[in-house]
Design an enzyme around this catalytic site. Structure first.
Site, PDB file in Angstrom:
ATOM      1  CE  LYS A 112     -38.047 -16.513 -22.907  1.00 25.06           C
ATOM      2  NZ  LYS A 112     -37.838 -15.199 -23.561  1.00 25.06           N
TER       3      LYS A 112
HETATM    4  C1  LIG Z   1     -37.389 -14.016 -22.871  1.00 23.40           C
HETATM    5  C2  LIG Z   1     -36.909 -12.866 -23.698  1.00 23.40           C
HETATM    6  C3  LIG Z   1     -36.181 -11.791 -23.135  1.00 23.40           C
HETATM    7  C4  LIG Z   1     -35.868 -11.714 -21.649  1.00 23.40           C
HETATM    8  O1  LIG Z   1     -34.920 -12.645 -21.231  1.00 23.40           O
HETATM    9  P1  LIG Z   1     -34.765 -13.017 -19.680  1.00 23.40           P
HETATM   10  O2  LIG Z   1     -33.842 -14.153 -19.633  1.00 23.40           O
HETATM   11  O3  LIG Z   1     -36.156 -13.353 -19.211  1.00 23.40           O
HETATM   12  O4  LIG Z   1     -34.233 -11.788 -19.000  1.00 23.40           O
HETATM   13  C5  LIG Z   1     -35.745 -10.789 -23.972  1.00 23.40           C
HETATM   14  N1  LIG Z   1     -36.040 -10.788 -25.301  1.00 23.40           N
HETATM   15  C6  LIG Z   1     -36.740 -11.788 -25.875  1.00 23.40           C
HETATM   16  C7  LIG Z   1     -37.034 -11.713 -27.325  1.00 23.40           C
HETATM   17  C8  LIG Z   1     -37.194 -12.865 -25.103  1.00 23.40           C
HETATM   18  O5  LIG Z   1     -37.907 -13.844 -25.686  1.00 23.40           O
END
Ligand SMILES: *Cc1c(COP(=O)(O)O)cnc(C)c1O
Length: 489
Positions: A112
């Site tokens: 993120k």
């Molecule tokens: C948020 C997240 C995901 C999922 O990503 P999306 O964009 O919501 O599909 C997968 N792995 C981790 C570690 C995350 O923090």
């Protein structure tokens, strides 16, 4: 370039308006009116650039009202020494046909950061361009990763404040320590008695409180959200699909123009959708393999065309994928159908918990996407096996994708080169990763995992226990609004 809502494509917005508003007034998500393309000459040019230059170049295609200097400034600030790898999003090869795209070298050790280090720059510039006079306060309810990544992104950004609520006892020990020791003069964090839904509902209620909004306006503030439906979060993610492809080409293991598959551990569908945009822009992608954990709504949807959230919710060892409503899917549905059909799917979703797409829409989805899922036992087994056999250590989310890609290859015989999108550092989920390696639970899982793997604990996770506890507060749900009000006094 104009943007409009997935639920009404008659009204247009500028990019700055779309990012400043976050969500459209009709509840839809913003999408660009046209998708720009990059031809082979463009790809060759990008191949010679580093990550930052690629980011400025690709984002500029969607942000005509932002100058090149502006974008280059954002990129320099967002992807600097806050990332512990000079490549920002490095590609690690397991063999010639398989690589991991590591998106967790930023300040919170999860993917993120790729978007949340950029969003504050896009958002504050958008507010200036739209003539907004008030300061923005980002309000977040988090089950773990988003809260910390948003705090790091917005800390000490002029004209902004950020406040994060997390469920008391509902996040991991590391996640809590990361948040309650957060640095910055414009940040606040508080636990809420209850579970994530209680925190989320409380935040939604504050957003919907018109009297409170008026009171805050008098004090010079308005509330906004940093969640993944904002276009300013999706756009920076398109960049790393291009970057991974071009790094693969630069390694000599792929010809420019040859198709590359991507397997993505998916929750809210934001990450994988950014990949789909890259492919629509002309990046030579074969298939996107959508990987889910036991919460396999998307696996069923992409295989049958039926979206059905009426099912048990599973708490898994890949908690950032424990999601039953993947918000960003709405954008894809719109781009494959139209606004009136998207509106009716979303109405059915909220009224009945599901919908079925038409056969031609399913065919369009399946021409690009495959989908698979695996449970916690298979996730654990994959972490252990890949580390033993290949020496590569994965976190629980990435391991779901690695397992789903292996199944996909076996079932379809599609042996095209593929990238597994790696979304978190294994140290962020150290306790489960330790178990997967067959080690006993430890008092200090970070140090134990460092010892078991021969790798060092990432800098942002070191010394968490010793940092000053800045935000020990806990509130009842009924006290959340007053907590925000006091924060903005
Ligand atoms: C948020 C997240 C995901 C999922 O990503 P999306 O964009 O919501 O599909 C997968 N792995 C981790 C570690 C995350 O923090």
């Amino acid at each position: 370039m104009n943007y409009f809502s997935t639920r009404n494509d008659q009204v247009t917005y500028t990019a700055a308006q779309a990012m400043a508003m976050g969500i459209a007034p009709d509840g839809g998500l913003f999408v660009p009116a046209t998708i720009p393309t990059v031809d082979e000459t463009g790809l060759r040019r990008l191949a010679a650039m580093d990550y930052r230059a690629r980011a400025a170049e690709i984002m500029s295609l969607y942000l005509e009202e932002f100058s090149r200097e502006e974008l280059e400034g954002f990129v320099r600030a967002a992807y600097a020494d806050n990332f512990d790898d000079p490549a920002v999003a490095p590609l690690r090869f397991l063999d010639d046909g398989t690589a991991f795209l590591e998106l967790w070298h930023g300040p919170t050790c999860a993917f993120k950061d790729m978007a949340l280090q950029m969003l504050p720059h896009l958002l504050t510039a958008s507010l200036r361009k739209t003539g907004e006079q008030r300061g923005v306060c980002i309000l977040v309810a988090t089950s773990g990763d988003t809260g910390k990544a948003a705090l790091e992104g917005f800390r000490d950004v002029a004209g902004t404040r950020i406040f994060v609520f997390y469920p008391d006892g509902g996040v991991s020990r590391i996640q809590r320590l990361q948040m309650v020791t957060q640095a910055g003069d414009n940040v606040g964090v508080c636990a809420v008695r209850g579970n994530f839904d209680d925190a989320q509902t409380g935040v939604k209620r504050i957003f919907g409180d018109a009297d409170f909004a008026r009171a805050l306006t008098e004090r010079g503030w308005f509330l906004s959200s940093a969640n993944s439906i904002n276009w300013g979060r999706l756009l920076p993610q398109i960049v790393y699909y291009f970057s991974a492809y071009l790094d693969y080409v630069n390694s000599g293991k792929l010809e420019l123009g040859q198709k590359l598959n991507f397997c993505v551990p998916t929750g809210n569908f934001g990450n994988i959708l950014a990949g789909w945009f890259a492919a629509r822009m002309g990046l030579p992608v074969g298939r996107f393999v959508c990987a889910s954990n036991a919460n396999n709504v998307l696996t069923e949807f992409l295989n049958t065309g039926v979206y059905n959230k009426n099912r048990p919710f599973h708490t898994t060892i890949s908690p950032s994928m424990d999601i039953l409503v993947s918000s960003n899917l709405e954008r894809l549905l719109y781009l494959l159908t139209d606004d009136s059909r998207t509106r009716s799917y979303m109405e059915l979703l909220s009224a009945a918990g599901g919908y079925r797409v038409e056969p031609e829409t399913l065919a369009a989805l399946q021409s690009r996407f495959s989908a698979g899922c695996c449970d916690d036992r298979e996730t654990m087994e994959t972490i252990g096996r890949v580390f033993r056999e290949r020496g590569y250590l994965m976190d629980t989310h990435t391991a779901v994708a690695a397992k789903v890609l292996a199944d996909y290859r076996q079932e379809t015989g599609d042996a095209a080169p593929a990238v597994v999108v790696s979304t978190a550092s294994p140290f962020k989920f150290a306790a489960d990763v330790l178990t997967a390696l067959g080690k006993p639970q430890a008092e200090d899982p970070l140090t134990a995992l460092a010892k078991a793997s021969g790798q060092s604990v990432p800098r942002p996770l070191r010394g968490l226990e010793e940092r000053e506890l800045r935000f020990p507060g806990v509130t009842e749900r009924s006290g959340m609004k007053e907590t925000v009000s006091a924060f903005l006094r």
